[in-house]
Design an enzyme around this catalytic site. Structure first.
Site, PDB file in Angstrom:
ATOM      1  CG  HIS A  50     -15.597  21.579   4.182  1.00 40.58           C
ATOM      2  ND1 HIS A  50     -16.477  22.416   4.833  1.00 40.58           N
ATOM      3  CD2 HIS A  50     -14.922  20.934   5.166  1.00 40.58           C
ATOM      4  CE1 HIS A  50     -16.350  22.288   6.139  1.00 40.58           C
ATOM      5  NE2 HIS A  50     -15.410  21.378   6.368  1.00 40.58           N
ATOM      6  CB  ALA A 123     -16.115  17.754  15.392  1.00 31.68           C
ATOM      7  CG  HIS A 191     -20.592  21.801   7.683  1.00 36.23           C
ATOM      8  ND1 HIS A 191     -21.024  22.699   8.640  1.00 36.23           N
ATOM      9  CD2 HIS A 191     -19.321  21.462   8.026  1.00 36.23           C
ATOM     10  CE1 HIS A 191     -20.044  22.878   9.513  1.00 36.23           C
ATOM     11  NE2 HIS A 191     -18.995  22.157   9.165  1.00 36.23           N
ATOM     12  CG  ASP A 222     -22.473  11.835   5.386  1.00 30.68           C
ATOM     13  OD1 ASP A 222     -23.507  12.537   5.476  1.00 30.68           O
ATOM     14  OD2 ASP A 222     -21.724  11.613   6.356  1.00 30.68           O
ATOM     15  N   GLY A 223     -25.604  11.052   3.860  1.00 32.53           N
ATOM     16  CA  GLY A 223     -26.738  10.304   4.379  1.00 32.53           C
ATOM     17  C   GLY A 223     -26.775  10.306   5.897  1.00 32.53           C
ATOM     18  CG  ASP A 248     -16.848  18.295   7.076  1.00 29.76           C
ATOM     19  OD1 ASP A 248     -15.641  18.523   7.259  1.00 29.76           O
ATOM     20  OD2 ASP A 248     -17.727  18.628   7.897  1.00 29.76           O
ATOM     21  N   GLY A 283     -17.407  15.241  11.173  1.00 30.88           N
ATOM     22  CA  GLY A 283     -16.945  15.035   9.806  1.00 30.88           C
ATOM     23  C   GLY A 283     -17.396  13.677   9.308  1.00 30.88           C
TER      24      GLY A 283
END
Ligand code: GN1
Ligand code: MG
Length: 726
Positions: A50, A123, A191, A222-223, A248, A283
């Site tokens: 993804h 989004a 996600h 990604d935090g 993503d 994203g």
């Protein structure tokens, strides 16, 4: 190649790689030849199921080379370019783009929307959201994964029938709906936690359903998208065999802060965080490798974090040779230094630096195409180009330009073959006048439009003489092989209408772009001269073919002779009426326009009819090597004839109608003659894909001509029946 002294699962190991595959994994021998990798740890290359974009490119741009190279440098060795919720044509273009890249391999695509819930669009662009559409989805080649909201109408049937792996995402569904979707075949959450209901203790939602059914869950680690504690929670709940780390990532990845386009909307990236103008997270800007490192920082053991970005996604998407280091697996490897930072990347057994020449060649060609395309005054900014294989003569590219509203518009850029067309300026003048004439006759349909350069010409001649032109790319389909009789009828009508539209065009004012183009008698003279000369020493091997042509010489010359005597009229004809020269509306099948106007010249209606039949009513392709498969399909012949005669009957003379079938036979023999002449002369004219291509084409045409000769009376009867009805 042997990679020696690698640290693999804690042990010093030698890994042998042959032809892109791992063929041996053995304890380090300490001796023998190979590449010394002491001090390096090996893990499988990362698999991103993804990801949308990076380095300024997005999957929706439909040009993957730059992205794949960036991904490879950052440890992702294979990926599923992920499409956005956008219009069908834009998604289709992605699936048609070349997947041959010099970086991370493309394993297929992940379609994220448009079959999602408006309420949870995140989004994604709400304008394009719709219910699942199986028929539409099936036309999208290579869609390996699709994210849908299971509460939408038709979703259960879609999940069962779509043939792709289905993820639940951008959804507002409750627990029961998700259980139903999983039982129908959905096997993953997209996600997780983002763009779906969270967990309530009496209303566990999609995540509760995923726990209950133990399906895969994607997570953006990604935090920013998930709190570190939630990353740990997912890890502890689903484990390394079910949790999939995804990036993503969007086009700003690898670049700085700023405003970027994403799915037809503006996105602002500030301090590395991408948001829509409404504030929704849009994203990530992290690579998958960074997401792996982040997960580790949040408390996931490194080996498990790696597994969640390698073997687990590979298993999820059904790629048993990806994401693992074992004998028989693809040699996609990451070599890490002592600090577990990326040191070297191998894809399919080659270190990526070895792909550099291929990438350089791509960039050089791209720069050249961009320079040429930008000279034509077409709207937008160049993003990339795709070489199209259609056509036996000119070199054709589709070039894509981004528009001010951020949509992508495509154009056709062609380098005209000046061996075949020695006077291309005259061709462009013919086309200019013919299209202007047609524009005055039709409304509501597209008419070919060529762009001008700053100096006002509809072409550009490069220093070394290459001749370029650029026209609109008309949205629709061109068929190389037509199965539907309705489509054939439509193609017949399109070429008939084309002739009607030009009926009052002053034929003698057109430049003859290729003199005697369909003068079969002259073609035969040239052929026998080539046989006599036998420049390449090939004539002896084609004795049977030459004999057949000799036998048919008189018959094949009849129409040219009738024309010379004035027994049949010259009209403005298209002269290259292959069905792939008509653009059809994808949805309705209605013809939109006729393309490839290079050979519009005075000619015979029967040749336009015959050339189309030769191409489209053949039961095999024009270059089918197995001549047993070649024959004339009389039903297809009838269908095309109905369309063609239906629209031209009023204008055609009795003589013309009476020689339609002869026209088909003549032009088929003529093509055999032209292909064979080219073969004898060393193939200077037609593009070939392999050395005997022209011979194969000629044999195919001979087989077809023989079948037509056998069916001549049936063909004539069909024409007579159709003409009687008009
Ligand atoms: C050539 O370029 P393309 O594919 O449209 C040729 C036609 C032949 C055809 C056979 C200018 O057409 O005449 O019928 O190949 N065009 C020219 O496939 O020679
Ligand atoms: Mg996404």
């Amino acid at each position: 190649m042997i990679l020696k002294n690698l640290l693999f699962e804690g042990k010093l190991t030698d890994i042998t790689v042959e032809n892109g595959t791992i063929t041996a994994i053995e304890p380090a021998s300490g001796t023998g030849e190979g590449t010394d990798c002491s001090g390096l740890t090996v893990i499988p290359g990362l698999v991103d199921m993804h990801t949308h974009g990076c380095v300024g490119y997005d999957t929706m741009d439909a040009h993957f080379e730059e992205m794949s190279v960036f991904l490879a440098k950052n440890g992702t060795t294979s990926w599923l370019p992920t499409t956005m919720t956008m219009d069908y044509d834009s998604i289709l273009r992605v699936t048609q783009a070349t997947r041959k890249v010099s970086g991370a391999q493309i394993l297929g695509f992940h379609m994220e929307g448009p079959y999602i819930n408006e309420k949870r669009k995140g989004a994604q662009n709400g304008k394009f959201i719709k219910n699942p559409d199986l028929a539409e989805f099936r036309t999208l080649d290579g869609m390996k994964v699709v994210t849908i909201a299971p509460e939408l109408e038709g979703s259960l049937e879609f999940i069962r029938e779509c043939g792709a792996l289905v993820c639940i995402g951008h959804t507002d569904a409750d627990y029961d709906t998700c259980i139903g979707a999983i039982e129908a075949g959905a096997n993953c959450l997209t996600h997780t936690f983002n763009a779906m209901p969270g967990i309530h203790h009496r209303n566990p939602g999609p995540i509760g359903a995923a726990v209950k059914k133990n399906i895969y869950v994607q997570a953006i680690t990604d935090g920013l998208h998930l709190h570190p504690a939630i990353v740990l929670m997912l890890y502890k709940t689903f484990g390394p065999e079910r949790m999939v780390i995804i990036s993503d990532a969007m086009r700003a990845t690898g670049l700085g802060d700023g405003i970027y386009e994403f799915g037809g909307q503006d996105i602002e990236v500030k301090d590395g965080v991408a948001r829509t103008m409404d504030g929704a997270i849009a994203g990530s800007t992290s690579t998958l490798w960074r997401c792996v490192k982040q997960a580790t920082a949040f408390g996931v053991p490194f080996e498990d974090a790696v597994r969640m970005a390698t073997r687990t996604p590979a298993d999820m998407i059904g790629e048993p040779k990806k994401g693992r280091i074992e004998v028989g697996a693809d040699a996609d490897l990451l070599l890490l230094d002592g600090d577990l930072e990326l040191s070297r990347v191998m894809i399919a057994g080659r270190f990526i630096e070895n792909y550099a020449p291929q990438h350089e060649a791509y960039l050089a060609e791209k720069a050249h195409i961009e320079q040429i395309a930008s000279l034509f005054r077409a709207p937008g900014r160049f993003i990339g180009s795709e070489t199209l294989s259609q056509g036996n003569i000119n070199a054709t590219y589709r070039v894509d330009f981004r528009q001010d509203d951020s949509s992508v518009k495509s154009f056709i850029l062609q380098r005209v073959n000046t061996y075949v067309f020695p006077h291309p300026v005259e061709i462009m003048e013919n086309i200019r006048r013919v299209t202007a004439h047609i524009r005055g006759k039709v409304s509501g349909k597209p008419v070919l439009h060529f762009y001008e350069t700053a100096s006002g010409e509809n072409y550009y001649i490069e220093n070394e003489g290459a001749f370029w032109r650029m026209e609109d790319c008309i949205n629709g389909v061109c068929y190389d092989a037509v199965d539907s009789l309705d489509t054939l009828r439509n193609a017949g009508a399109a070429f008939g209408d084309f002739q009607n539209q030009l009926a009052d065009f002053p034929a003698d004012t057109l430049f003859p772009t290729i003199p005697d183009f369909h003068n079969t008698a002259k073609r035969l003279e040239t052929f026998f001269a080539a046989v006599g000369e036998d420049k390449c020493g090939r004539a002896a091997s084609v004795g049977d073919e030459i004999a057949f042509i000799r036998e048919q010489r008189a018959l094949a010359s009849q129409l040219s002779e009738m024309q010379e005597k004035g027994e049949v009229p010259l009209r403005v004809t298209h002269n290259d009426t292959k069905t792939n020269n008509v653009i059809m509306d994808r949805a309705t099948g209605a013809p939109l326009t006729v393309i490839d106007l290079d050979t519009v010249m005075p000619g015979l209606a029967m040749h336009d009819f015959g050339d189309a039949v030769r191409f489209a009513a053949n039961t095999a392709a024009e270059d089918e090597p197995d001549t047993a498969k070649v024959s004339l399909d009389l039903e297809k012949f009838r269908a095309f004839a109905e369309g063609f005669i239906g629209s031209t009957a009023g204008a055609l003379t009795e003589q013309e109608i009476g020689t339609m079938a002869l026209g088909a036979i003549t032009i088929t023999i003529e093509l055999a003659v032209r292909f064979l002449t080219d073969y004898l002369m060393g193939d200077p004219y037609f593009k070939i894909n392999y050395p005997e291509h022209n011979l194969v084409r000629a044999r195919c045409q001979i087989a077809l001509a023989k079948d037509m000769l056998a069916k001549r009376s049936s063909m004539e009867q069909i024409i007579a029946e159709i003409a009687a009805n008009h």
